[in-house]
Write a protein that holds these residues in place. Sequence first.
Motif, PDB file in Angstrom:
ATOM      1  N   ALA A 177       0.819  -1.188  -0.058  1.00 37.76           N
ATOM      2  CA  ALA A 177      -0.047  -0.055   0.013  1.00 37.76           C
ATOM      3  C   ALA A 177       0.893   1.238   0.051  1.00 37.76           C
ATOM      4  N   ASP A 178       2.027   1.174   0.835  1.00 34.53           N
ATOM      5  CA  ASP A 178       2.934   2.265   0.706  1.00 34.53           C
ATOM      6  C   ASP A 178       3.506   2.416  -0.690  1.00 34.53           C
ATOM      7  N   ALA A 179       3.706   1.514  -1.123  1.00 29.45           N
ATOM      8  CA  ALA A 179       4.429   1.428  -2.705  1.00 29.45           C
ATOM      9  C   ALA A 179       3.361   2.077  -3.423  1.00 29.45           C
ATOM     10  N   ALA A 180       2.066   1.735  -3.545  1.00 28.21           N
ATOM     11  CA  ALA A 180       1.101   2.340  -4.469  1.00 28.21           C
ATOM     12  C   ALA A 180       0.694   3.765  -4.185  1.00 28.21           C
ATOM     13  N   ALA A 181       0.660   4.137  -2.754  1.00 29.73           N
ATOM     14  CA  ALA A 181       0.455   5.580  -2.486  1.00 29.73           C
ATOM     15  C   ALA A 181       1.683   6.367  -2.834  1.00 29.73           C
ATOM     16  N   ILE A 182       2.849   5.758  -2.654  1.00 34.16           N
ATOM     17  CA  ILE A 182       4.092   6.918  -3.137  1.00 34.16           C
ATOM     18  C   ILE A 182       3.792   7.290  -4.866  1.00 34.16           C
ATOM     19  N   ALA A 183       3.553   6.237  -5.553  1.00 34.91           N
ATOM     20  CA  ALA A 183       3.234   6.352  -6.911  1.00 34.91           C
ATOM     21  C   ALA A 183       2.111   7.229  -7.369  1.00 34.91           C
ATOM     22  N   GLU A 184       1.127   7.354  -6.336  1.00 36.09           N
ATOM     23  CA  GLU A 184      -0.204   7.951  -6.277  1.00 36.09           C
ATOM     24  C   GLU A 184       0.043   9.670  -5.876  1.00 36.09           C
ATOM     25  N   MET A 185       1.043   9.632  -5.021  1.00 31.00           N
ATOM     26  CA  MET A 185       1.350  11.065  -4.472  1.00 31.00           C
ATOM     27  C   MET A 185       2.404  11.838  -5.348  1.00 31.00           C
ATOM     28  N   LEU A 186       3.136  11.179  -6.091  1.00 36.42           N
ATOM     29  CA  LEU A 186       4.026  11.843  -7.101  1.00 36.42           C
ATOM     30  C   LEU A 186       3.530  11.999  -8.367  1.00 36.42           C
ATOM     31  N   HIS A 187       2.613  11.194  -8.916  1.00 36.46           N
ATOM     32  CA  HIS A 187       2.366  11.104 -10.244  1.00 36.46           C
ATOM     33  C   HIS A 187       0.743  11.208 -10.380  1.00 36.46           C
ATOM     34  N   GLY A 188      -0.262  11.054  -9.372  1.00 37.60           N
ATOM     35  CA  GLY A 188      -1.485  10.758  -9.233  1.00 37.60           C
ATOM     36  C   GLY A 188      -2.329  11.711  -8.518  1.00 37.60           C
ATOM     37  N   SER A 189      -3.323  11.510  -8.177  1.00 38.32           N
ATOM     38  CA  SER A 189      -4.131  12.269  -7.288  1.00 38.32           C
ATOM     39  C   SER A 189      -3.650  13.189  -6.257  1.00 38.32           C
ATOM     40  N   GLY A 190      -2.457  12.660  -5.738  1.00 38.43           N
ATOM     41  CA  GLY A 190      -1.699  13.226  -4.368  1.00 38.43           C
ATOM     42  C   GLY A 190      -0.924  14.475  -4.586  1.00 38.43           C
ATOM     43  N   LYS A 191      -0.681  14.423  -6.208  1.00 37.43           N
ATOM     44  CA  LYS A 191       0.491  15.462  -6.547  1.00 37.43           C
ATOM     45  C   LYS A 191       0.402  16.977  -5.932  1.00 37.43           C
ATOM     46  N   ALA A 192      -0.760  17.474  -5.695  1.00 38.46           N
ATOM     47  CA  ALA A 192      -0.822  18.696  -5.273  1.00 38.46           C
ATOM     48  C   ALA A 192      -0.650  18.678  -3.768  1.00 38.46           C
ATOM     49  N   HIS A 193      -0.316  17.582  -3.015  1.00 38.44           N
ATOM     50  CA  HIS A 193      -0.133  17.589  -1.462  1.00 38.44           C
ATOM     51  C   HIS A 193       1.001  16.787  -1.164  1.00 38.44           C
ATOM     52  N   CYS A 194       1.879  16.848  -2.160  1.00 36.15           N
ATOM     53  CA  CYS A 194       3.281  16.153  -2.017  1.00 36.15           C
ATOM     54  C   CYS A 194       4.384  16.791  -1.306  1.00 36.15           C
ATOM     55  N   GLY A 195       4.197  18.255  -1.174  1.00 31.32           N
ATOM     56  CA  GLY A 195       5.293  18.875  -0.415  1.00 31.32           C
ATOM     57  C   GLY A 195       4.932  19.800   0.710  1.00 31.32           C
ATOM     58  N   TYR A 196       5.648  20.591   0.961  1.00 37.14           N
ATOM     59  CA  TYR A 196       5.406  21.478   2.200  1.00 37.14           C
ATOM     60  C   TYR A 196       4.030  22.088   2.183  1.00 37.14           C
ATOM     61  N   GLY A 197       3.038  22.181   2.957  1.00 39.28           N
ATOM     62  CA  GLY A 197       1.788  22.689   2.887  1.00 39.28           C
ATOM     63  C   GLY A 197       0.811  21.371   2.260  1.00 39.28           C
ATOM     64  N   GLY A 198       1.312  20.380   2.150  1.00 46.19           N
ATOM     65  CA  GLY A 198       0.370  19.321   1.415  1.00 46.19           C
ATOM     66  C   GLY A 198      -0.445  18.759   2.558  1.00 46.19           C
ATOM     67  N   GLY A 199      -0.405  19.199   3.731  1.00 39.73           N
ATOM     68  CA  GLY A 199      -1.347  18.677   4.785  1.00 39.73           C
ATOM     69  C   GLY A 199      -1.176  16.999   5.273  1.00 39.73           C
ATOM     70  N   VAL A 200      -2.122  16.511   5.672  1.00 37.17           N
ATOM     71  CA  VAL A 200      -2.130  15.035   5.748  1.00 37.17           C
ATOM     72  C   VAL A 200      -3.078  14.293   4.950  1.00 37.17           C
TER      73      VAL A 200
END
Length: 250
Positions: free
Chosen positions: A108-131
Amino acid sequence: MKDPVLGIDIGGTWIKSSPVDVSKGRLIGRPFKIRTPEPSTIDNLLLSFEKIIKNFSWDGPVGCGFPGVIKNGTIYTAANMSKKLLNINLAEKINDLCKYKSTVINDADAAAIAEMLHGSGKAHCGYGGGVVLVITLGTGIGSSIFVEGHLVPNTEFGHIEYRGMDIEKWTAGVIKAKENLSWEEWGRRLNTYLQIMEKLSNPDLFIIGGGIAESFDKFRHYIDLRAKITCAKMGNNAGIIGAAIWAGKE
Ligand code: BGC
């Protein structure tokens, strides 16, 4: 960063694999899919890895996702796999098969890493991205939490207890078909689960992944949360891509 990397995603039912262009977060070619061996002992898993490496004539680094808690390459839990795998250092075993250093992380961590970097989580990936809480619904329930783009690895929120049972046995993706539930029946169960998760962890965004997330529109309206919720964009190959990205970083 090592590139490309062979990504392997071990699931309760299938083992999926493909070389991955790590910088672009994309598969190179078509994925190779084989059934997860029964029983899923280490010898059987290693035979499957040999087939995968041979299939791609692979001579490079390997990143693997496994459905359990993984610390420094060692399997700590394996809810839907053979218990004989516990305490085995899977990364070392894969290293013995190929001359490059390999890594293993929770699926799940693997899938989430891909999602955060290249998918729906992109806008939340850096500072200010929240939880961000990513929940993957398949054979089990996988969870992954990101704080300002940083992963807190090995959360196991699919195993919280609900009415005396492990909640993944009540609302994982496969349960819908197993118990012949309508979208409404299953969607309401998922809502109960997500509301518990919201109460416990207060994320700013939920991302729902796993095969069933493709039908997000069919159950979205049964979910009532304060936080935003969206579905994963990276599809079924997110686990392969994220496992490879993780190995590429090491
Ligand atoms: C396992 C998790 C895994 C999830 C999804 C659960 O049963 O405990 O580690 O991420 O299933 O495969």
